[in-house]
Each structure stands twice: as C-alpha cells, then as structure tokens.
Design an enzyme around this catalytic site. Structure first.
Site, PDB file in Angstrom:
ATOM      1  CE  LYS A 294      -2.967   2.626   3.276  1.00  0.00           C
ATOM      2  NZ  LYS A 294      -3.780   2.561   4.521  1.00  0.00           N
ATOM      3  CG  ASP A 299      -5.339   7.815   5.223  1.00  0.00           C
ATOM      4  OD1 ASP A 299      -6.337   8.408   4.743  1.00  0.00           O
ATOM      5  OD2 ASP A 299      -5.418   6.797   5.931  1.00  0.00           O
ATOM      6  CE  LYS A 306      -6.026   8.603   8.739  1.00  0.00           C
ATOM      7  NZ  LYS A 306      -6.583   7.494   9.543  1.00  0.00           N
ATOM      8  CG  ASP A 317      -1.623   5.271   5.183  1.00  0.00           C
ATOM      9  OD1 ASP A 317      -1.386   4.230   5.830  1.00  0.00           O
ATOM     10  OD2 ASP A 317      -2.751   5.582   4.755  1.00  0.00           O
ATOM     11  CG  ASP A 376      -9.439   7.231   7.762  1.00  0.00           C
ATOM     12  OD1 ASP A 376      -8.433   7.200   7.011  1.00  0.00           O
ATOM     13  OD2 ASP A 376      -9.380   7.472   8.976  1.00  0.00           O
ATOM     14  CD  GLU A 378      -6.617   5.065   3.255  1.00  0.00           C
ATOM     15  OE1 GLU A 378      -7.526   5.108   4.114  1.00  0.00           O
ATOM     16  OE2 GLU A 378      -5.417   4.877   3.550  1.00  0.00           O
ATOM     17  NE  ARG A 380     -10.235  -1.601   5.041  1.00  0.00           N
ATOM     18  CZ  ARG A 380     -10.610  -1.840   6.289  1.00  0.00           C
ATOM     19  NH1 ARG A 380     -11.757  -2.432   6.540  1.00  0.00           N
ATOM     20  NH2 ARG A 380      -9.832  -1.486   7.295  1.00  0.00           N
TER      21      ARG A 380
HETATM   22  N1  BES Z   1      -3.684   4.468   7.369  1.00  0.00           N
HETATM   23  C1  BES Z   1      -4.704   4.168   8.299  1.00  0.00           C
HETATM   24  C2  BES Z   1      -4.277   3.174   9.367  1.00  0.00           C
HETATM   25  C3  BES Z   1      -3.267   3.656  10.398  1.00  0.00           C
HETATM   26  C4  BES Z   1      -3.696   4.160  11.599  1.00  0.00           C
HETATM   27  C5  BES Z   1      -1.929   3.507  10.162  1.00  0.00           C
HETATM   28  C6  BES Z   1      -2.766   4.548  12.539  1.00  0.00           C
HETATM   29  C7  BES Z   1      -0.986   3.898  11.102  1.00  0.00           C
HETATM   30  C8  BES Z   1      -1.406   4.411  12.297  1.00  0.00           C
HETATM   31  C9  BES Z   1      -5.889   3.568   7.573  1.00  0.00           C
HETATM   32  O1  BES Z   1      -6.098   3.989   6.278  1.00  0.00           O
HETATM   33  C10 BES Z   1      -7.087   3.982   8.360  1.00  0.00           C
HETATM   34  O2  BES Z   1      -7.395   5.124   8.355  1.00  0.00           O
HETATM   35  N2  BES Z   1      -7.722   3.037   9.035  1.00  0.00           N
HETATM   36  C11 BES Z   1      -8.847   3.325   9.832  1.00  0.00           C
HETATM   37  C12 BES Z   1     -10.039   2.658   9.206  1.00  0.00           C
HETATM   38  C13 BES Z   1     -11.354   2.946   9.847  1.00  0.00           C
HETATM   39  C14 BES Z   1     -11.644   4.404   9.926  1.00  0.00           C
HETATM   40  C15 BES Z   1     -12.446   2.255   9.076  1.00  0.00           C
HETATM   41  C16 BES Z   1      -8.565   2.820  11.231  1.00  0.00           C
HETATM   42  O3  BES Z   1      -7.979   1.758  11.395  1.00  0.00           O
HETATM   43  O4  BES Z   1      -8.873   3.536  12.181  1.00  0.00           O
HETATM   44 ZN    ZN Z   2      -4.456   4.701   5.266  1.00  0.00          ZN
HETATM   45 MN    MN Z   3      -7.269   5.759   6.201  1.00  0.00          MN
END
Ligand code: BES
Ligand code: ZN
Ligand code: MN
Length: 529
Positions: A294, A299, A306, A317, A376, A378, A380
């Site tokens: 990825k 992000d 966020k 990311d 968010d 994204e 996947r």
């Molecule tokens: N890039 C983030 C995951 C992430 C979070 C990486 C913290 C490193 C540190 C991912 O794209 C994301 O935002 N995931 C969310 C998904 C949810 C909002 C459905 C998550 O895990 O909170």
């Molecule tokens: Zn992300």
């Molecule tokens: Mn995200």
C-alpha cells in the site's frame, strides 16, 4: 490542473551510505577505536582478548572488574580515550549463559549501538573484535554472525536529514548528509569468498531497507503518486527491473474502481506501479511470487476526515509500498533465483469536491461492489484492485501484501509484532519463521467466515468498514474477497511497525523502519527455486 511536485521540494535523491566494511583475519593496527563484545557476568581478559594490545586487555578487564561496565544486551559503553589511548567500545551481550541459540538479533542490536557510539564520538574508523565471542563454544560463531553485525550497523546508522539546512552538501541534489561514512574492520573474520559474499548480501539487503526508509521519510509534498512513479522507473533502470505503470486513465479503462475512488480527491492522479524481476539463470519462466504494498502518499481520511492531532504521521501511510521498492532493489542486487512481481498501488487520500464520499458504491476490478461506509478505510480499496489484478494477470505461486492498514492492529499488537492474516497455513508459517530470522515478528490473527457478517451491506456486495469490532480482521476479510481461494496469500498489517515512536532496538525513533524489506527477502530466499 495537475500539480505533480511542490516547487520547493527537493528530488527524492539517494540514501546516504553508512559504512564501508573490510574483513580481516587478525585485527589491524590503525583505527580510531576498537569495539569488542563482553558478557555482563564475566570476561577472561587473557584468552578472549587475543590479538589485542596489553593496554587494551588491561583497560577492559579493569573496567569490567570495577563494575563500571555492565555489559547489558544492546548497550555500547565507551572507555579509554585518554591521551595516547584509543577508545574502546564495549558491546554488551547480556549474561553468558543466556546467549541465545539464534543470536542474530542481539548481534544486529550491537551493530546499531556501535554506529551510534561512533557517531557521537565522531570516529571515522572502528575495528570490531569478537572479544568474549572469540572462544565462545556456542554456535553460531562470530564469523557467521559478522554479516548480521554489519546489517545492524547499517540499519542503526540510518538518518534522514535531507531537509536540514546548513549541513555539508552531499553528492546528490544538495541533500544534506552530515554523517560521515565510517570505516569498519571486522576482525577475526577471514576474508575468503564465502565470508565476503555473506557480508555483501547482508549489506545489500540492509541498504535496500534503508532505501525504503529514505523514500518513506519524505513528506507528501515530495513523494506523491507521480513522483513515486518517476522513482520506480529510476529504480528499474538502475537495478535491471521491468517497470510498467498503469496510469489513472488506463486504470479507468481496466475498471480499477477502488484505486480511482481513493485517488480522485487529489491533484496528483493515482497509479498502479508494476516492477518485475526475472532471475537471469532460470530457463523457463516460473509462475511468480507477487508482493503488493500500500502506498497512500498521504491519508487525510478523505471526507471521513481524520482528527488534526498527529495527522502528519499519515505521510508514513506509504510504507508498505516503499517496502516493496526496497524488496525489488534487494533481490536484484543479490540475484535471487525467484521470479518476483512487485505491485504498488499508489494514491493520495485527500479532501476535494471530486473526492469519493461515504455512501458511494464502487465497482472494483474483479466486478464486486463496495459500499463505502468510511473513506478512511482507503487502503483496502486500492489493495483490493492490486490483488485482483495480480492474481488474474500473473497466476502467482503466492501473494503477500503489506499495508499500514488499521489503527486496530496498533491497539492489539503495539509496535512489537505485526499482524498476519492468511488463507493458507504453510505460507503463514514460512513468513513467521522468516520474521524470527530478521527480527520482524509476526502474529497471526484469524480469518473466519463468521467475520464476514461485519462487512455486510444492504446495497452492495460488502462495505469497506463495519465499525470497530475486530478491525484488523475486517481488513483481512475484505482483502480475502479479492484473492482466489486456491492462491496462497498472506496479508501483513504493519501499521504499528512502519514508524515506531520509541527507540526500537536497532531502529531509531521517529523514522520509518523499513519493516518488511528484510523479512520478505528472507522469505523469498527460503522458497525452493
Ligand atoms: N492508514 C490508516 C491506518 C493507520 C492508523 C496507520 C494509525 C498507522 C497508524 C488507515 O487507512 C485507516 O485510516 N484506518 C482506519 C479505518 C477505519 C476508519 C475504518 C482505522 O484503522 O482507524
Ligand atoms: Zn491509510
Ligand atoms: Mn485511512
């Protein structure tokens, strides 16, 4: 109005070298310092310090006896340095009786501690003597561990100072590189071809990991999908890989709805980078191993934005994708005997009138539809298209993807283990073993049909996020929908490991870790040719 690069940002540039190594059967006479290994509970100053001067032997045993030197695992304590005396760096190994069967991790750690000590003292050359390891009857021997020491030293010496003003100007594009290259002599390692090759291989892999870290550290105003495509082409030219880029228009024609949806809100369009490595030796073309990473260059969360606090960390990311860049570089350098395809779906998840929205229904590359419950989630979306495309186009023997996918895996496993999910026990076990070897530990989480309920949607085949429950597993379950069941596949959720906040043994804090590069190279090396 495509804007591909911020006018003030430098080119990506090269990763600065850390050290030059030399093998020698006996310790040579000249260097700024001698580093040697000590156990915390004993040192036999006669037998174990063979080949070192009487001065050094006396200083070391005096320091050990006085209790000033603790020899704790992972420490580097400096003694000496008085007028006319060389510095002595004592590399702690912990208790003699607790010296592990698999000492690679401990030795890498010592390598990292040495380079940090050498930098602090502004040393230009160091002799590394096995010290207490010289007669240590346990296997493995110092000679076999020396490449691991070098690996740790290169990893521990990584720094990212490209944007710091006033440092000495490096050879590349004016990028600052204040750290001098340190000359390291590995004593009591005979300079035969076998040891030379083992050392060179480990150095190439560690340097590739640092390359991935260098790319990952650049902020999103330098590394975006377009500049990353340029970098991938450059990498391919330099390391004899084949690079194909699927640009946004082509992705649209191919029906890569997930990739397009995520990239839509950015000034820099998304892309799918394909890097192909073919071993020179193989007669007939093998079905390849595919490695997917990825690369969301930033992000924001998109419309499901966020919170402001710490959002800057989302420049990391892209770490899964940067690991793939490092892996492709490493396997070309070492001449791996496997055909490998690296795939990097890249997009910037931004907020804009054109951005995808919660409630949008997206048709993915494999024809399945996704109800976007959260923009968010994204990662996947872009990985799903990459996985489906890879499986259809390359008929791979196995697929591994790496992604900073969920905050949930950070909550569950912190920054010690990365999450592993898989549709097949054999590949999962092989990855766990590879991780033990490289110190990149994996913990398997289950995928079970019952979890599919969490992703049910009234309007589409599934949602991209079903709330907080079993969150890392939801990510794995989602991706699983895009991989045909007969293809061995594993998903590594590296969100907690990509940029550890705290000093993590041989990796310094507040830098990208390069997690996954050494692990996947080890895994690929372990496969039958
Ligand atoms: N890039 C983030 C995951 C992430 C979070 C990486 C913290 C490193 C540190 C991912 O794209 C994301 O935002 N995931 C969310 C998904 C949810 C909002 C459905 C998550 O895990 O909170
Ligand atoms: Zn992300
Ligand atoms: Mn995200």
């Amino acid at each position: 109005m495509p804007v591909t690069r911020h006018p003030a940002s430098p080119a990506i540039g090269r990763v600065p070298p850390v050290a030059e190594f030399e093998l020698s059967a006996a310790p040579a006479s000249k260097a700024d310092a001698v580093a040697l290994f000590v156990f915390s509970d004993s040192v036999d100053s006669i037998g174990e310090l063979a080949g070192l001067s009487a001065e050094i032997r006396t200083s070391v045993s005096a320091a050990m006896k006085s209790g000033d030197v603790k020899g704790k695992a992972g420490t580097a304590q400096v003694i000496g340095g008085a007028i006319g005396l060389r510095r002595i760096i004592l590399l702690g190994l912990g208790k003699r009786a607790e010296f592990p069967q698999d000492a690679a991790d401990l030795i890498r750690w010592a390598g990292a501690a040495s380079v940090k000590a050498a930098r602090e003292l502004k040393l230009q050359s160091v002799i590394v003597h096995p010290g207490c390891l010289i007669n240590h009857d346990a296997t493995p021997t110092w000679e076999s561990l020396a490449p691991r020491f070098a690996e740790g030293l290169v990893l521990g010496g990584f720094s990212f100072k490209v944007y710091k003003s006033g440092k000495t100007t490096g050879p590349d594009n004016g990028a600052a590189s204040a750290d001098r290259v340190i000359k390291v002599q590995l004593a009591h390692v005979s300079p035969g071809p076998e040891n030379e090759i083992a050392l060179t291989t480990q150095l190439q892999i560690a340097t590739a990991a640092n390359y991935a870290r260098h790319l990952a550290c650049h902020p999103a105003n330098t590394v975006n999908p377009a500049t990353l495509c340029d970098e991938a082409r450059k990498l391919a030219r330099q390391f004899s890989l084949k690079c194909t880029i699927i640009n946004a228009a082509q992705a649209a024609r191919l029906g890569m709805g997930g990739l397009l949806a995520v990239g839509m809100g950015s000034r820099t369009p998304p892309a799918m980078i394909l890097l192909e490595y073919n071993p020179s030796s193989s007669g007939k073309r093998q079905d390849p191993i595919v490695v997917v990473g990825k690369a969301v260059t930033f992000d924001t969360g998109g419309i499901s934005i966020k919170p402001a606090a710490d959002m800057g960390a989302m420049k990391y990311d892209k770490c899964g994708g940067m690991a793939v860049m490092g892996i492709m570089r490493a396997i070309s350098c070492i001449g791996l005997n496997q055909r490998v395809i690296g795939i990097i779906p890249t997009a910037e998840n931004s907020v804009d009138a054109a951005a995808y929205r919660p409630g949008d229904i997206i048709r993915m590359y494999n024809g399945k539809t996704v109800d976007v419950t959260n923009t968010d989630a994204e990662g996947r979306m872009i990985l799903a298209d990459a996985l489906a495309y890879a499986c259809e186009k390359y008929r791979p023997r196995a697929v591994v993807d790496m992604a900073t996918l969920t905050g949930g895996v950070v909550t569950a496993l912190g920054s010690v283990y990365a999450g592993l999910m898989s549709n097949q026990d054999e590949i999962a076990a092989a990855l766990v073993i590879a991780g033990q070897q490289t110190g990149e530990w994996l913990w398997r989480l289950p995928l079970h049909p019952r979890y599919a309920k969490l992703l049910e949607s009234p309007h589409a085949d599934f949602t991209n996020s079903g709330g907080r429950e079993a969150h890392p597993i939801q990510g794995g379950m989602f991706l699983n929908e895009f991989v045909p069941g007969e293809i061995p596949w594993a998903h590594l959720d590296i969100a907690g490991l990509a940029h550890p906040r705290k000093e993590h043994r041989y990796l310094s804090a507040d830098n990208a870790s390069g997690f996954g590069v050494r692990l996947l190279v080890e895994f690929l090396q372990s496969l039958p040719g």
